[in-house]
Design a protein around this motif. Structure first.
Motif, PDB file in Angstrom:
ATOM      1  N   ALA A 131     -29.218   1.246  31.474  1.00 22.60           N
ATOM      2  CA  ALA A 131     -28.065   2.153  31.393  1.00 22.60           C
ATOM      3  C   ALA A 131     -27.223   2.051  32.656  1.00 22.60           C
ATOM      4  O   ALA A 131     -25.983   2.050  32.589  1.00 22.60           O
ATOM      5  CB  ALA A 131     -28.536   3.589  31.174  1.00 22.60           C
ATOM      6  N   ALA A 132     -27.870   1.958  33.825  1.00 31.82           N
ATOM      7  CA  ALA A 132     -27.137   1.820  35.090  1.00 31.82           C
ATOM      8  C   ALA A 132     -26.373   0.506  35.127  1.00 31.82           C
ATOM      9  O   ALA A 132     -25.217   0.455  35.578  1.00 31.82           O
ATOM     10  CB  ALA A 132     -28.100   1.922  36.271  1.00 31.82           C
ATOM     11  N   LEU A 133     -27.015  -0.580  34.634  1.00 32.85           N
ATOM     12  CA  LEU A 133     -26.343  -1.880  34.595  1.00 32.85           C
ATOM     13  C   LEU A 133     -25.158  -1.850  33.637  1.00 32.85           C
ATOM     14  O   LEU A 133     -24.085  -2.399  33.928  1.00 32.85           O
ATOM     15  CB  LEU A 133     -27.323  -2.976  34.197  1.00 32.85           C
ATOM     16  CG  LEU A 133     -28.331  -3.394  35.274  1.00 32.85           C
ATOM     17  CD1 LEU A 133     -29.365  -4.339  34.698  1.00 32.85           C
ATOM     18  CD2 LEU A 133     -27.605  -4.055  36.439  1.00 32.85           C
ATOM     19  N   GLU A 134     -25.339  -1.218  32.478  1.00 36.32           N
ATOM     20  CA  GLU A 134     -24.233  -1.123  31.518  1.00 36.32           C
ATOM     21  C   GLU A 134     -23.066  -0.329  32.093  1.00 36.32           C
ATOM     22  O   GLU A 134     -21.902  -0.693  31.898  1.00 36.32           O
ATOM     23  CB  GLU A 134     -24.726  -0.498  30.210  1.00 36.32           C
ATOM     24  CG  GLU A 134     -25.610  -1.427  29.405  1.00 36.32           C
ATOM     25  CD  GLU A 134     -26.206  -0.764  28.171  1.00 36.32           C
ATOM     26  OE1 GLU A 134     -26.182   0.493  28.083  1.00 36.32           O
ATOM     27  OE2 GLU A 134     -26.700  -1.497  27.292  1.00 36.32           O
ATOM     28  N   THR A 135     -23.365   0.729  32.821  1.00 32.67           N
ATOM     29  CA  THR A 135     -22.311   1.521  33.469  1.00 32.67           C
ATOM     30  C   THR A 135     -21.579   0.680  34.500  1.00 32.67           C
ATOM     31  O   THR A 135     -20.341   0.693  34.580  1.00 32.67           O
ATOM     32  CB  THR A 135     -22.914   2.774  34.149  1.00 32.67           C
ATOM     33  OG1 THR A 135     -23.558   3.567  33.153  1.00 32.67           O
ATOM     34  CG2 THR A 135     -21.847   3.582  34.848  1.00 32.67           C
ATOM     35  N   ARG A 136     -22.329  -0.093  35.277  1.00 32.72           N
ATOM     36  CA  ARG A 136     -21.714  -0.959  36.299  1.00 32.72           C
ATOM     37  C   ARG A 136     -20.849  -2.038  35.656  1.00 32.72           C
ATOM     38  O   ARG A 136     -19.755  -2.333  36.132  1.00 32.72           O
ATOM     39  CB  ARG A 136     -22.807  -1.596  37.169  1.00 32.72           C
ATOM     40  CG  ARG A 136     -22.282  -2.465  38.274  1.00 32.72           C
ATOM     41  CD  ARG A 136     -21.473  -1.665  39.281  1.00 32.72           C
ATOM     42  NE  ARG A 136     -20.950  -2.549  40.298  1.00 32.72           N
ATOM     43  CZ  ARG A 136     -19.746  -2.476  40.822  1.00 32.72           C
ATOM     44  NH1 ARG A 136     -18.923  -1.518  40.461  1.00 32.72           N
ATOM     45  NH2 ARG A 136     -19.346  -3.336  41.725  1.00 32.72           N
ATOM     46  N   ILE A 137     -21.319  -2.603  34.546  1.00 37.62           N
ATOM     47  CA  ILE A 137     -20.529  -3.616  33.832  1.00 37.62           C
ATOM     48  C   ILE A 137     -19.217  -3.006  33.339  1.00 37.62           C
ATOM     49  O   ILE A 137     -18.152  -3.619  33.462  1.00 37.62           O
ATOM     50  CB  ILE A 137     -21.348  -4.220  32.668  1.00 37.62           C
ATOM     51  CG1 ILE A 137     -22.463  -5.111  33.220  1.00 37.62           C
ATOM     52  CG2 ILE A 137     -20.441  -4.998  31.712  1.00 37.62           C
ATOM     53  CD1 ILE A 137     -23.480  -5.549  32.174  1.00 37.62           C
ATOM     54  N   GLU A 138     -19.284  -1.794  32.781  1.00 39.29           N
ATOM     55  CA  GLU A 138     -18.065  -1.121  32.316  1.00 39.29           C
ATOM     56  C   GLU A 138     -17.088  -0.886  33.472  1.00 39.29           C
ATOM     57  O   GLU A 138     -15.880  -1.072  33.320  1.00 39.29           O
ATOM     58  CB  GLU A 138     -18.410   0.208  31.648  1.00 39.29           C
ATOM     59  CG  GLU A 138     -19.045   0.052  30.282  1.00 39.29           C
ATOM     60  CD  GLU A 138     -19.453   1.392  29.682  1.00 39.29           C
ATOM     61  OE1 GLU A 138     -19.035   2.441  30.204  1.00 39.29           O
ATOM     62  OE2 GLU A 138     -20.201   1.379  28.682  1.00 39.29           O
ATOM     63  N   GLU A 139     -17.611  -0.489  34.626  1.00 43.87           N
ATOM     64  CA  GLU A 139     -16.763  -0.268  35.807  1.00 43.87           C
ATOM     65  C   GLU A 139     -16.080  -1.568  36.229  1.00 43.87           C
ATOM     66  O   GLU A 139     -14.889  -1.583  36.541  1.00 43.87           O
ATOM     67  CB  GLU A 139     -17.594   0.291  36.966  1.00 43.87           C
ATOM     68  CG  GLU A 139     -18.059   1.719  36.762  1.00 43.87           C
ATOM     69  CD  GLU A 139     -19.060   2.157  37.826  1.00 43.87           C
ATOM     70  OE1 GLU A 139     -19.443   1.324  38.688  1.00 43.87           O
ATOM     71  OE2 GLU A 139     -19.452   3.337  37.795  1.00 43.87           O
ATOM     72  N   LEU A 140     -16.830  -2.664  36.235  1.00 43.43           N
ATOM     73  CA  LEU A 140     -16.261  -3.965  36.612  1.00 43.43           C
ATOM     74  C   LEU A 140     -15.233  -4.433  35.593  1.00 43.43           C
ATOM     75  O   LEU A 140     -14.190  -4.972  35.962  1.00 43.43           O
ATOM     76  CB  LEU A 140     -17.374  -5.005  36.767  1.00 43.43           C
ATOM     77  CG  LEU A 140     -18.309  -4.792  37.961  1.00 43.43           C
ATOM     78  CD1 LEU A 140     -19.492  -5.752  37.889  1.00 43.43           C
ATOM     79  CD2 LEU A 140     -17.550  -4.975  39.264  1.00 43.43           C
ATOM     80  N   GLU A 141     -15.512  -4.229  34.309  1.00 40.97           N
ATOM     81  CA  GLU A 141     -14.544  -4.605  33.278  1.00 40.97           C
ATOM     82  C   GLU A 141     -13.258  -3.805  33.422  1.00 40.97           C
ATOM     83  O   GLU A 141     -12.166  -4.339  33.263  1.00 40.97           O
ATOM     84  CB  GLU A 141     -15.151  -4.411  31.884  1.00 40.97           C
ATOM     85  CG  GLU A 141     -16.187  -5.460  31.529  1.00 40.97           C
ATOM     86  CD  GLU A 141     -16.883  -5.183  30.201  1.00 40.97           C
ATOM     87  OE1 GLU A 141     -16.806  -4.034  29.695  1.00 40.97           O
ATOM     88  OE2 GLU A 141     -17.505  -6.119  29.668  1.00 40.97           O
ATOM     89  N   ASP A 142     -13.380  -2.509  33.709  1.00 39.15           N
ATOM     90  CA  ASP A 142     -12.191  -1.674  33.929  1.00 39.15           C
ATOM     91  C   ASP A 142     -11.405  -2.161  35.136  1.00 39.15           C
ATOM     92  O   ASP A 142     -10.173  -2.211  35.122  1.00 39.15           O
ATOM     93  CB  ASP A 142     -12.580  -0.199  34.131  1.00 39.15           C
ATOM     94  CG  ASP A 142     -13.043   0.462  32.842  1.00 39.15           C
ATOM     95  OD1 ASP A 142     -12.764  -0.100  31.754  1.00 39.15           O
ATOM     96  OD2 ASP A 142     -13.680   1.527  32.926  1.00 39.15           O
ATOM     97  N   ALA A 143     -12.119  -2.528  36.200  1.00 40.17           N
ATOM     98  CA  ALA A 143     -11.446  -3.022  37.410  1.00 40.17           C
ATOM     99  C   ALA A 143     -10.690  -4.308  37.122  1.00 40.17           C
ATOM    100  O   ALA A 143      -9.555  -4.492  37.574  1.00 40.17           O
ATOM    101  CB  ALA A 143     -12.467  -3.235  38.533  1.00 40.17           C
TER     102      ALA A 143
END
Length: 197
Positions: free
Chosen positions: A22-34
């Motif tokens: 879940a933490a990795l998925e959240t980080r991936i979403e943050e990077l995709e948004d960036a």
């Protein structure tokens, strides 16, 4: 001696793995948004340039168009904001008849007293046009067409359009009309290179 991993039950291990996923998925979403919100330059390491073209004489129409088309050939993201007399470069009728001023031009081989005589601007313009043709240099129209084909954003200043009473349809096809100074400043702030011509 047992380690924490050995002491963990299967349910605890699954819970820990689920939390890490879940933490990795959240980080991936943050990077995709960036990435989605990044400018073209930040996203692709693509260089960007904004040129402000303020002059509309024959000799001063060349620098912004040559720089813009050359940068576009290197895959730069290029915008040329035309304001005041620079707007004439984009005006279909006026661009076809840009003049070269003989007065006040230190590179002219005649003194200002002679350059100020009637007809000298026309003579200087004719001489430059002949030199352009003799050396197979692209015309302003050809450079405009090339720049537009290469994706250069040629912009016409709205305030200057109003001041000069120019209609949207007076400009070459593909020109972005009605651009405000605030938009130009915002684009300049994000660009790697800014030039005033």
């Amino acid at each position: 001696m047992s380690t924490d991993a050995e002491a963990a039950t299967p349910d605890e291990s699954r819970t820990e793995a689920a939390e890490r996923i879940a933490a990795l998925e959240t980080r991936i979403e943050e990077l995709e948004d960036a990435v989605a919100n990044a400018t073209a330059a930040e996203r692709d390491d693509e260089k960007s340039m904004v040129i402000i073209a303020t002059q509309g004489t024959l000799d001063m129409a060349y620098p912004p168009l040559i720089l813009a088309s050359t940068a576009a050939a290197f895959d730069w993201d290029v915008t040329v904001f035309h304001t005041f007399w620079g707007l004439d470069i984009l005006h279909e009728e006026r661009a076809a008849d840009l003049k070269l001023s003989a007065v006040g031009n230190p590179n002219m081989p005649v003194p200002n007293a002679i350059a100020a005589l009637p007809g000298m601007d026309r003579l200087a313009t004719t001489m430059m046009e002949r030199r352009i043709a003799d050396n197979d240099v692209a015309t302003i129209g050809e450079l405009l067409e090339t720049s537009l084909e290469m994706g250069v954003d040629l912009q016409a200043c709205q305030m200057t359009m109003d001041l000069m009473d120019y209609d949207d349809d007076a400009f070459y096809d593909g020109v972005t009309v009605g651009v405000g100074a605030a938009t130009a400043l915002s684009q300049m702030a994000d660009a790697d290179l800014q030039l005033l011509v």
